[in-house]
Design an enzyme around this catalytic site. Sequence first.
Site, PDB file in Angstrom:
ATOM      1  N   ARG A 298      -2.151 -10.619 -22.952  1.00 56.44           N
ATOM      2  CA  ARG A 298      -2.172 -11.745 -21.955  1.00 56.44           C
ATOM      3  C   ARG A 298      -1.687 -13.204 -22.769  1.00 56.44           C
ATOM      4  O   ARG A 298      -1.232 -13.969 -22.096  1.00 56.44           O
ATOM      5  CB  ARG A 298      -3.508 -12.054 -21.377  1.00 56.44           C
ATOM      6  CG  ARG A 298      -3.778 -12.971 -20.226  1.00 56.44           C
ATOM      7  CD  ARG A 298      -5.056 -12.753 -19.588  1.00 56.44           C
ATOM      8  NE  ARG A 298      -5.406 -14.169 -18.747  1.00 56.44           N
ATOM      9  CZ  ARG A 298      -6.615 -14.720 -19.295  1.00 56.44           C
ATOM     10  NH1 ARG A 298      -7.154 -14.392 -20.136  1.00 56.44           N
ATOM     11  NH2 ARG A 298      -6.753 -15.845 -18.691  1.00 56.44           N
TER      12      ARG A 298
ATOM     13  N   HIS B  99       1.166 -15.679 -21.444  1.00 55.56           N
ATOM     14  CA  HIS B  99       0.596 -16.981 -20.847  1.00 55.56           C
ATOM     15  C   HIS B  99       1.508 -17.987 -21.747  1.00 55.56           C
ATOM     16  O   HIS B  99       1.654 -19.219 -21.138  1.00 55.56           O
ATOM     17  CB  HIS B  99      -0.944 -17.098 -20.838  1.00 55.56           C
ATOM     18  CG  HIS B  99      -1.462 -16.327 -19.598  1.00 55.56           C
ATOM     19  ND1 HIS B  99      -2.386 -16.591 -18.912  1.00 55.56           N
ATOM     20  CD2 HIS B  99      -0.927 -15.328 -18.906  1.00 55.56           C
ATOM     21  CE1 HIS B  99      -2.604 -16.086 -17.868  1.00 55.56           C
ATOM     22  NE2 HIS B  99      -1.944 -14.954 -17.911  1.00 55.56           N
TER      23      HIS B  99
ATOM     24  N   HIS C  83      -0.416  -3.670 -16.361  1.00 57.15           N
ATOM     25  CA  HIS C  83      -1.867  -3.690 -15.614  1.00 57.15           C
ATOM     26  C   HIS C  83      -2.583  -2.594 -15.954  1.00 57.15           C
ATOM     27  O   HIS C  83      -3.817  -2.354 -15.664  1.00 57.15           O
ATOM     28  CB  HIS C  83      -1.969  -3.935 -14.268  1.00 57.15           C
ATOM     29  CG  HIS C  83      -2.198  -5.488 -14.085  1.00 57.15           C
ATOM     30  ND1 HIS C  83      -1.929  -6.067 -12.766  1.00 57.15           N
ATOM     31  CD2 HIS C  83      -2.668  -6.588 -14.706  1.00 57.15           C
ATOM     32  CE1 HIS C  83      -2.141  -7.536 -12.507  1.00 57.15           C
ATOM     33  NE2 HIS C  83      -2.657  -7.587 -13.722  1.00 57.15           N
ATOM     34  N   THR C  84      -1.821  -1.420 -16.445  1.00 54.03           N
ATOM     35  CA  THR C  84      -2.440   0.013 -16.835  1.00 54.03           C
ATOM     36  C   THR C  84      -3.302  -0.350 -17.807  1.00 54.03           C
ATOM     37  O   THR C  84      -4.217   0.584 -18.190  1.00 54.03           O
ATOM     38  CB  THR C  84      -1.187   0.651 -17.120  1.00 54.03           C
ATOM     39  OG1 THR C  84      -1.726   2.056 -17.395  1.00 54.03           O
ATOM     40  CG2 THR C  84      -0.713   0.307 -18.634  1.00 54.03           C
TER      41      THR C  84
ATOM     42  N   TRP D 169      -7.641  -1.381 -13.512  1.00 53.81           N
ATOM     43  CA  TRP D 169      -6.797  -0.857 -12.583  1.00 53.81           C
ATOM     44  C   TRP D 169      -6.682   0.743 -12.689  1.00 53.81           C
ATOM     45  O   TRP D 169      -6.101   1.366 -11.774  1.00 53.81           O
ATOM     46  CB  TRP D 169      -5.485  -1.394 -12.893  1.00 53.81           C
ATOM     47  CG  TRP D 169      -5.110  -2.896 -12.330  1.00 53.81           C
ATOM     48  CD1 TRP D 169      -4.682  -3.248 -11.183  1.00 53.81           C
ATOM     49  CD2 TRP D 169      -5.722  -3.935 -13.001  1.00 53.81           C
ATOM     50  NE1 TRP D 169      -4.617  -4.647 -11.084  1.00 53.81           N
ATOM     51  CE2 TRP D 169      -5.172  -5.169 -12.237  1.00 53.81           C
ATOM     52  CE3 TRP D 169      -6.372  -4.471 -14.001  1.00 53.81           C
ATOM     53  CZ2 TRP D 169      -5.759  -6.574 -12.673  1.00 53.81           C
ATOM     54  CZ3 TRP D 169      -6.579  -5.702 -14.424  1.00 53.81           C
ATOM     55  CH2 TRP D 169      -6.237  -6.842 -13.753  1.00 53.81           C
ATOM     56  N   THR D 170      -6.956   1.198 -14.011  1.00 53.55           N
ATOM     57  CA  THR D 170      -6.819   2.673 -14.354  1.00 53.55           C
ATOM     58  C   THR D 170      -7.780   3.326 -14.900  1.00 53.55           C
ATOM     59  O   THR D 170      -9.071   2.410 -15.434  1.00 53.55           O
ATOM     60  CB  THR D 170      -5.275   2.750 -15.180  1.00 53.55           C
ATOM     61  OG1 THR D 170      -5.800   2.093 -16.469  1.00 53.55           O
ATOM     62  CG2 THR D 170      -4.373   2.184 -14.707  1.00 53.55           C
TER      63      THR D 170
ATOM     64  N   ASP E 160       0.550   3.501 -19.880  1.00 53.08           N
ATOM     65  CA  ASP E 160       1.154   4.725 -19.409  1.00 53.08           C
ATOM     66  C   ASP E 160       1.810   4.221 -18.099  1.00 53.08           C
ATOM     67  O   ASP E 160       1.433   3.045 -17.688  1.00 53.08           O
ATOM     68  CB  ASP E 160       0.383   5.966 -19.465  1.00 53.08           C
ATOM     69  CG  ASP E 160      -0.674   6.043 -18.496  1.00 53.08           C
ATOM     70  OD1 ASP E 160      -0.956   4.867 -18.127  1.00 53.08           O
ATOM     71  OD2 ASP E 160      -1.720   6.729 -19.010  1.00 53.08           O
TER      72      ASP E 160
ATOM     73  N   ASP F  20      -0.669  -6.484  -6.603  1.00 55.98           N
ATOM     74  CA  ASP F  20      -0.402  -5.128  -6.917  1.00 55.98           C
ATOM     75  C   ASP F  20       0.036  -4.465  -5.569  1.00 55.98           C
ATOM     76  O   ASP F  20       1.014  -3.757  -5.898  1.00 55.98           O
ATOM     77  CB  ASP F  20      -1.788  -4.582  -7.447  1.00 55.98           C
ATOM     78  CG  ASP F  20      -2.486  -5.109  -8.822  1.00 55.98           C
ATOM     79  OD1 ASP F  20      -1.421  -5.568  -9.578  1.00 55.98           O
ATOM     80  OD2 ASP F  20      -3.462  -5.419  -8.858  1.00 55.98           O
TER      81      ASP F  20
END
Length: 436
Positions: free
Chosen positions: A125, A129, A258-259, A290-291, A298, A319
């Site tokens: 991030r 950013h 986001h994984t 998210w996962t 992945d 998403d």
Amino acid sequence: MAARPASLTQQQIRLQSKSQSPMASSLSTAASSRLLCSTTAAAAAAAKLSFSSASSLSFSLSSPSSLKCLRFSPLISQRRSSVNRGYSTVPTTKCAASDPDQLKSAREDIRELLKSTFCHPILVRLGWHDAGTYDKNIEEWPRRGGANASLRFEVELKHAANAGLVNALKLIQPIKDKYSGVTYADLFQLASATAIEEAGGPKIPMKYGRVDVSGPEQCPEEGRLPAAGPPSPAEHLRNVFYRMGLNDKEIVALSGAHTVGRSRPERSGWGKPETKYTKDGPGAPGGQSWTVQWLKFDNSYFKDIKERRDEDLLVLPTDAVLFEDPSFKVYAEKYAEDQEAFFKDYAEAHAKLSNLGAKFDPPEGIVLDDGAAPEKFVAAKYSSGKSELSEAMKQKIRAEYEAVGGSPDTPLRSNYFLNIMIVVAVLALLTSLFGN
């Protein structure tokens, strides 16, 4: 960044940084975080970094500065004025380009940092950013934004989308102190790419040599980064990423990051306080991911967003729109089925993002040659039976054929002498048979 007790230990502060995802906190509420960077001349024995926030949280790091390289990054000396309690900025004399050997050493230190703190998401991030403020419609550097390390200044750290990123700066500042021949802009992008690779993601084709901005007056205005819950998610994503010069495929591929990571409601306003996947960490527990394996890079993000069967997994409006918008959906469906295709497109998009708006010295940039021997080609390893070979595999096989004079599209040159001998032998065999 939500207020925390002032009694937090240094280790707790470091662990809390791991809850950040590359894009999730883009809608965070502003945290009042203050960054004081003080850099002495080359003969100084130490460099100290001090951070303070509205919650009266203070943190100080000091480590010896490296004096081995004379190529200094553009550090800023910020001194608190006794009159108006403000900051004065004095750029030091320096050479902007990063030193390749120090870049390699810094990368090794980042790898060790990742192993001990699990801070992959927040480092991704940080790089995003810093680069994501780029505006292709502005030619002037650094007014155009992009990967120029403006994010290290307090005025930009206070932007709502950057809440919590002060923790990322605290984590990597000791590495910056150790390798003064590496610019902040390069260090941010090096940390981001290394975090992806160490989480199991693809190798990012990076280049370095980014020049740092020299003062907070060169920071971009607030509002250039994406939000997570806009009224029209698809339109918002296109407005933000098209402004950077990115397309729909790159938007979807980058969303796949986001994984890794979690969203904390006290920072971004999104997500649950904790789930069965985050209540035990690693690192500081809590947040919503998210996962399931949120430190593994992945294509599970696309699978989970498509299925939406687990209430403990986060799905933001930006998403969900990846499978709702017709253009986005083409790529989202592809990546859900083909991880290799996702890795290929993600690596290209990440590298492109990391270069946005940057001024390189030398202009062509610096590529770190690891000197690793290419993998030996074993045909059986790439046998796919009835399934179609991926484009990346076809390229690898083509390269192997071309190395010996042919390609999958063009047969190898024949050995005419050997062919003649075979024909003669066949004719002799047939003559013998018919003769008998």
